[in-house]
Motif scaffolding. Structure first.
Motif, short mmCIF file in Angstrom:
data_model
loop_
_atom_site.label_atom_id
_atom_site.label_comp_id
_atom_site.label_asym_id
_atom_site.label_seq_id
_atom_site.Cartn_x
_atom_site.Cartn_y
_atom_site.Cartn_z
N CYS A 162 -20.88 -40.62 3.09
CA CYS A 162 -20.35 -39.65 2.13
C CYS A 162 -21.08 -39.93 0.70
O CYS A 162 -21.43 -38.91 0.23
CB CYS A 162 -18.96 -39.52 2.12
SG CYS A 162 -18.04 -38.94 3.77
N TYR A 167 -21.32 -36.06 -0.50
CA TYR A 167 -20.28 -35.10 -0.20
C TYR A 167 -18.98 -35.89 -0.18
O TYR A 167 -18.87 -37.16 0.15
CB TYR A 167 -20.40 -34.38 1.28
CG TYR A 167 -21.42 -33.39 1.08
CD1 TYR A 167 -21.31 -32.09 1.02
CD2 TYR A 167 -22.89 -33.70 1.56
CE1 TYR A 167 -22.36 -31.25 0.67
CE2 TYR A 167 -23.87 -32.67 1.51
CZ TYR A 167 -23.68 -31.65 1.33
OH TYR A 167 -24.48 -30.45 1.26
N ILE A 172 -17.47 -31.74 4.74
CA ILE A 172 -18.56 -31.60 5.88
C ILE A 172 -17.87 -31.85 7.14
O ILE A 172 -18.45 -31.38 8.07
CB ILE A 172 -19.45 -32.89 5.95
CG1 ILE A 172 -18.63 -34.41 5.81
CG2 ILE A 172 -20.48 -33.00 4.64
CD1 ILE A 172 -19.76 -35.73 6.00
N LYS A 175 -18.38 -29.18 9.72
CA LYS A 175 -19.67 -28.27 9.62
C LYS A 175 -20.45 -28.97 10.67
O LYS A 175 -20.54 -30.01 11.23
CB LYS A 175 -20.12 -28.63 8.31
CG LYS A 175 -19.16 -28.32 7.20
CD LYS A 175 -18.92 -26.85 7.27
CE LYS A 175 -17.97 -26.47 6.20
NZ LYS A 175 -18.43 -26.75 4.62
N LEU A 179 -26.53 -28.85 8.48
CA LEU A 179 -26.07 -28.81 6.86
C LEU A 179 -27.08 -29.81 6.13
O LEU A 179 -27.51 -29.57 5.03
CB LEU A 179 -24.86 -29.12 6.72
CG LEU A 179 -24.40 -29.47 5.34
CD1 LEU A 179 -24.36 -28.33 4.58
CD2 LEU A 179 -22.61 -30.08 5.58
N LYS A 213 -26.01 -33.18 -1.07
CA LYS A 213 -25.36 -32.02 -1.85
C LYS A 213 -26.32 -31.67 -3.04
O LYS A 213 -26.93 -32.66 -3.79
CB LYS A 213 -23.96 -32.49 -2.41
CG LYS A 213 -23.08 -31.57 -2.89
CD LYS A 213 -21.80 -32.38 -3.25
CE LYS A 213 -20.86 -31.12 -3.80
NZ LYS A 213 -19.45 -31.55 -3.91
#
Length: 359
Positions: A162, A167, A172, A175, A179, A213
Motif C-alpha cells: 500500500c 493507496y 484497492i 478492485k 488498476l 495513486k
C-alpha cells in the motif's frame, strides 16, 4: 432389545474409532477415567501415570486458571460439545498439537455423565504450517505482498504494498489488478495472456511498470505465484514485490548520461584481454576504420610497434585487469601517427591534415 442393540452398535463404533484415533474419557470434573493406546503414545504416558489425574495436566500452565479454561469445562457440563485445534503438554513438557472433539455423554435423563475426547495428533502438520507462516511473515515484513483471486480481484495487501503504490487497503480491496497497469496495456493480448498463464498455474516474474495513486509510475521487481489447493488446482495468486523505482530511475539517468557521452566522445569497448567488442561512430571516424575492420582485433593494433612489446604496455593492461582506472592525454599528432601506420596513404594524408588543424 432395541436399546441393547443401539448400545452394542455405539460400542462397536467407538472401538473402531479407537483403533485409528486417540481416545480418552473424563469424569465431568475433568478427572481422567481411561485412555487408549493411541492417546498414551501421543502424549508419552502410561495409563497408570494419568488415571485419576485432572485434564489440566495436559494444559499449558498459563491457561489452567484462565476464564477460558473454566468456561470450556462449564460448556461441557451443560452438554455442549467442544471441537478445535488444541495445544497440549505431553510428558516431559513436550508440546503436542491435536485436532480434537470433546463429546459429553448423557445418561438416560439427558444429564452429562462423562466426556469422551477423540483426537488426532497434528503436531507435524502444525509445525510445518507455523514454519511456513513464519516464512511468509518474514517475507511480508521485507517485501510488498498482495493477494488476488484468479480473476485479478484484489483480496488483501500488506502495508509495504500500500505504501509503495500510495493507496490504503480500503481503496484497492475488491478492485481489479488492472488498476495498477498502464491504460495502454490493459486491453492488450499480453496482459490477457499474463492472467491466463496464472490461471494455468504458471509462475510469472520480472520487472514491471505499475501505476500508483495519482498516476505515479512505480517500478517493481515481482513474482506472481499461483496458490494451489490439495489437488494442485490454482485458487488464487500471491504477489511478492520489491520497489525498484529509485534504482530504475538512477539506471535510466545513467543510461541517458552514457548516451550523451556517446554522442560527444569517441567510445570503444574491450574484453579484459584487449579484444575489441564494439566502438561508436565518433571513435571510428577519428581512427578512420569501420567497425567490421576492428571488431575482434586487439587494442595493440592502435599502438606503435615499438610500444606493443614493452613492459609499460603490458603493465597498462595488467593494471586494467586489476580494476585500476587508466587515463592519459594522447596528442593529435600521436593519433595521426598511429593512424598513418594502418591506413592507406591518401587517408593518412587527409587525417594528418585534420589532426594538425585540430592541434
Amino acid at each position: 432389545m432395541f436399546g441393547r442393540n443401539s448400545r452394542s452398535d455405539a460400542d462397536a463404533q467407538l472401538a473402531a474409532i479407537g483403533r485409528s484415533q486417540a481416545v480418552i474419557e473424563f469424569a465431568m470434573d475433568g478427572t481422567i477415567l481411561t485412555a487408549n493406546q493411541n492417546f498414551l503414545k501421543a502424549l508419552g504416558y502410561s495409563i497408570d501415570e494419568i488415571k485419576g489425574k485432572k485434564h489440566a495436566m495436559f494444559v499449558p500452565a498459563d491457561q489452567r486458571d484462565s476464564a477460558e479454561y473454566k468456561a470450556f469445562w462449564a460448556q461441557l457440563n451443560r452438554g455442549e460439545p467442544q471441537a478445535a485445534e488444541f495445544k497440549r503438554i505431553a510428558k516431559g513438557g513436550r508440546e503436542v498439537w491435536i485436532e480434537a472433539s470433546y463429546n459429553p455423554v448423557p445418561d438416560n435423563a439427558g444429564k452429562p455423565v462423562k466426556v469422551v475426547k477423540i483426537a488426532t495428533d497434528i503436531t507435524a502438520k502444525k509445525v510445518r504450517a507455523m514454519t511456513e507462516a513464519s516464512k511468509v511473515s518474514a517475507i511480508s515484513r521485507a517485501q510488498a505482498v498482495i493477494e488476488f483471486k484468479l480473476d485479478g480481484t484484489v483480496v488483501t495487501a500488506n502495508e509495504n504494498f500500500c505504501k509503495a503504490l500510495g493507496y490504503s487497503l480500503a481503496e484497492i480491496e475488491g478492485k481489479h489488478h488492472s488498476l495498477f497497469v498502464a491504460q495502454s496495456e490493459r486491453d492488450g493480448g499480453a496482459y490477457r495472456e499474463f492472467w491466463a498463464a496464472l490461471n494455468r498455474g504458471e509462475y510469472q516474474a520480472g520487472e514491471f511498470k505499475r501505476i500508483g495513486k495519482g498516476g505515479r509510475e512505480v517500478w517493481i521487481l515481482a513474482s506472481y505465484n499461483p496458490l494451489l489447493d490439495e489437488n494442485g488446482k490454482p485458487f488464487g495468486v500471491a504477489k511478492f514485490a520489491t520497489d525498484i523505482t529509485a534504482e530504475k530511475l538512477k539506471n535510466a539517468d545513467l543510461a541517458g548520461q552514457i548516451a550523451a557521452i556517446d554522442k560527444a566522445q569517441a567510445v570503444i569497448e574491450f574484453n579484459m584481454d584487449g579484444t575489441i567488442i564494439t566502438a561508436n561512430a565518433n571513435f571510428l571516424g577519428t581512427l578512420g576504420y569501420s567497425l567490421a575492420e576492428i571488431k575482434g582485433h586487439h587494442h595493440s593494433m592502435f599502438v606503435e610497434p615499438a610500444e606493443r612489446d614493452g613492459a609499460a604496455y603490458r603493465e597498462f593492461w595488467a593494471a586494467l585487469n586489476r580494476g585500476q582506472y587508466q587515463a592519459a592525454d594522447t596528442s593529435a599528432s600521436a593519433r595521426a601517427a598511429r593512424r598513418s601506420i594502418f591506413r592507406p596513404p591518401t587517408t593518412r594524408s587527409s587525417i594528418s591534415t585534420a589532426s594538425r588543424s585540430r592541434s
